[in-house]
Enzyme design. Structure first.
Site, PDB file in Angstrom:
ATOM      1  N   LEU A  24       4.649 -18.669  -1.271  1.00 49.32           N
ATOM      2  CA  LEU A  24       4.801 -18.176   0.170  1.00 49.32           C
ATOM      3  C   LEU A  24       6.138 -19.147   0.484  1.00 49.32           C
ATOM      4  CD1 LEU A  24       1.384 -18.395   1.465  1.00 49.32           C
ATOM      5  CD2 LEU A  24       2.603 -16.352   0.711  1.00 49.32           C
ATOM      6  N   GLU A  31      -3.177 -20.970   9.110  1.00 49.59           N
ATOM      7  CA  GLU A  31      -2.738 -19.457   8.706  1.00 49.59           C
ATOM      8  C   GLU A  31      -3.497 -19.188   7.634  1.00 49.59           C
ATOM      9  OE1 GLU A  31      -1.819 -15.577   8.445  1.00 49.59           O
ATOM     10  OE2 GLU A  31      -1.182 -16.962   6.833  1.00 49.59           O
TER      11      GLU A  31
HETATM   12  N1  LIG Z   1       2.687 -13.612   3.072  1.00 45.07           N
HETATM   13  C1  LIG Z   1       1.814 -12.926   2.565  1.00 45.07           C
HETATM   14  O1  LIG Z   1       1.190 -12.518   3.330  1.00 45.07           O
HETATM   15  C2  LIG Z   1       1.974 -12.510   1.174  1.00 45.07           C
HETATM   16  C3  LIG Z   1       0.857 -11.781   0.516  1.00 45.07           C
HETATM   17  C4  LIG Z   1       0.703 -11.614  -0.941  1.00 45.07           C
HETATM   18  C5  LIG Z   1       1.918 -11.949  -1.628  1.00 45.07           C
HETATM   19  N2  LIG Z   1       2.813 -12.506  -1.141  1.00 45.07           N
HETATM   20  C6  LIG Z   1       4.061 -12.998  -1.973  1.00 45.07           C
HETATM   21  O2  LIG Z   1       4.547 -11.938  -2.561  1.00 45.07           O
HETATM   22  C7  LIG Z   1       4.945 -12.004  -3.833  1.00 45.07           C
HETATM   23  C8  LIG Z   1       4.241 -11.404  -4.799  1.00 45.07           C
HETATM   24  O3  LIG Z   1       4.320  -9.966  -4.518  1.00 45.07           O
HETATM   25  P1  LIG Z   1       5.187  -8.970  -5.037  1.00 45.07           P
HETATM   26  O4  LIG Z   1       5.387  -7.450  -4.142  1.00 45.07           O
HETATM   27  O5  LIG Z   1       6.190  -9.374  -5.760  1.00 45.07           O
HETATM   28  O6  LIG Z   1       4.041  -8.421  -6.241  1.00 45.07           O
HETATM   29  P2  LIG Z   1       2.575  -7.561  -6.263  1.00 45.07           P
HETATM   30  O7  LIG Z   1       2.581  -6.241  -5.573  1.00 45.07           O
HETATM   31  O8  LIG Z   1       1.471  -8.632  -5.919  1.00 45.07           O
HETATM   32  O9  LIG Z   1       2.622  -7.349  -7.811  1.00 45.07           O
HETATM   33  C9  LIG Z   1       3.307  -6.337  -8.414  1.00 45.07           C
HETATM   34  C10 LIG Z   1       2.551  -5.820  -9.834  1.00 45.07           C
HETATM   35  O10 LIG Z   1       1.370  -5.143  -9.310  1.00 45.07           O
HETATM   36  C11 LIG Z   1       1.191  -4.200 -10.387  1.00 45.07           C
HETATM   37  N3  LIG Z   1       1.358  -3.128  -9.330  1.00 45.07           N
HETATM   38  C12 LIG Z   1       2.168  -2.606  -8.320  1.00 45.07           C
HETATM   39  N4  LIG Z   1       1.831  -1.395  -7.989  1.00 45.07           N
HETATM   40  C13 LIG Z   1       0.654  -0.871  -8.663  1.00 45.07           C
HETATM   41  C14 LIG Z   1       0.423   0.447  -9.014  1.00 45.07           C
HETATM   42  N5  LIG Z   1       0.629   1.277  -7.931  1.00 45.07           N
HETATM   43  N6  LIG Z   1      -0.559   0.652  -9.829  1.00 45.07           N
HETATM   44  C15 LIG Z   1      -0.862  -0.340 -10.857  1.00 45.07           C
HETATM   45  N7  LIG Z   1      -0.298  -1.495 -10.801  1.00 45.07           N
HETATM   46  C16 LIG Z   1       0.681  -1.780  -9.828  1.00 45.07           C
HETATM   47  C17 LIG Z   1       2.400  -4.332 -11.113  1.00 45.07           C
HETATM   48  O11 LIG Z   1       1.602  -5.223 -12.334  1.00 45.07           O
HETATM   49  P3  LIG Z   1       2.073  -5.210 -13.892  1.00 45.07           P
HETATM   50  O12 LIG Z   1       3.616  -5.625 -13.747  1.00 45.07           O
HETATM   51  O13 LIG Z   1       1.139  -6.139 -14.455  1.00 45.07           O
HETATM   52  O14 LIG Z   1       2.044  -3.600 -14.265  1.00 45.07           O
HETATM   53  C18 LIG Z   1       3.498  -4.891 -10.575  1.00 45.07           C
HETATM   54  O15 LIG Z   1       4.279  -5.498 -11.338  1.00 45.07           O
HETATM   55  C19 LIG Z   1       4.898 -13.502  -3.816  1.00 45.07           C
HETATM   56  O16 LIG Z   1       6.013 -14.398  -3.681  1.00 45.07           O
HETATM   57  C20 LIG Z   1       3.666 -14.037  -3.017  1.00 45.07           C
HETATM   58  O17 LIG Z   1       3.847 -15.287  -2.507  1.00 45.07           O
HETATM   59  C21 LIG Z   1       3.070 -12.952   0.242  1.00 45.07           C
END
Ligand SMILES: NC(=O)c1ccc[n+]([C@@H]2O[C@H](COP(=O)([O-])OP(=O)(O)OC[C@H]3O[C@@H](n4cnc5c(N)ncnc54)[C@H](OP(=O)(O)O)[C@@H]3O)[C@@H](O)[C@H]2O)c1
Length: 185
Positions: A24, A31
């Site tokens: 984050l 929060e």
């Molecule tokens: N501020 C907030 O509220 C908040 C909330 C959540 C996360 N975050 C931040 O967001 C970042 C992570 O999020 P991100 O967007 O990079 O990744 P993410 O959406 O958490 O993960 C992506 C992974 O999910 C899997 N995936 C995605 N779509 C899919 C589908 N339709 N079917 C099957 N698997 C699927 C894949 O995994 P595989 O590669 O294993 O196939 C993909 O590489 C971090 O920095 C975290 O701290 C912030």
């Protein structure tokens, strides 16, 4: 017909950023406590809530805090067999959002379902017919981010004033934010 309503919960800054370098962009203790309360609270004490997340969001949770306690943790990945071997017993690993919903529909012990990120999972959930509300913490500051909350279609989602979340401005250190709810029409 599925009875599972998807609620999204996210915190985003002014440029709609939600993450950077797998973490984050900010440290907001209150929060984080809000996130825990919202995703954990149940009215039927015999039930629990489910949290649905992408594999990278799972990876971002410090090991001591995962799986997220008192919630059914569901992780989406394209590599189900591999990820299943990496996660503790009890964590549900599925290849997509529909499979997550099927799993929740098949159980009688889940009260609410929270989609907790990241980007592509939020987008898929917003576009899904089962989408209900978006609980968005709007942080009144810009941060460097590499991960963003998808555009909210304001024709489909309307800002609502609901008493279930505090309406007034929240402050932690020099950061101000609001708890907002967008409801699907
Ligand atoms: N501020 C907030 O509220 C908040 C909330 C959540 C996360 N975050 C931040 O967001 C970042 C992570 O999020 P991100 O967007 O990079 O990744 P993410 O959406 O958490 O993960 C992506 C992974 O999910 C899997 N995936 C995605 N779509 C899919 C589908 N339709 N079917 C099957 N698997 C699927 C894949 O995994 P595989 O590669 O294993 O196939 C993909 O590489 C971090 O920095 C975290 O701290 C912030």
């Amino acid at each position: 017909m599925s009875r599972t309503q998807l609620n999204l919960i996210a915190a985003a800054c002014e440029n709609m950023g939600i993450g950077i370098n797998g973490t984050l962009p900010w440290k907001l203790k209150k929060e984080m406590a809000y996130f825990t309360t919202m995703t954990t609270s149940v009215s039927d004490k015999k039930k629990v809530n489910a949290v649905i997340m992408g594999r990278r969001t799972w990876d971002c949770i410090p090991i001591k805090y995962r799986p997220l306690s008192n919630r059914i943790n569901i992780v989406l990945t394209h590599n189900v067999d591999y990820v299943k071997k990496q996660v503790p017993e009890g964590v549900i690993v599925v290849p997509g959002l529909d499979e997550a919903i099927d799993h929740i529909d098949s159980r009688s012990d889940i009260e609410s379902t929270w989609v907790i990120g990241g980007s592509s999972i939020y987008k898929a959930a917003m576009e899904h017919p089962n989408c209900g509300k978006i609980y968005l913490t709007e942080i009144q500051k810009s941060f460097d981010c590499d991960t963003f909350f998808p555009d909210i279609n304001k024709q489909r989602f309307h800002l609502v004033n609901e008493e279930e979340v505090p309406g007034e401005k929240q402050s932690e250190g020099d950061i101000n934010y609001y708890y907002r709810i967008y409801k699907r029409l």
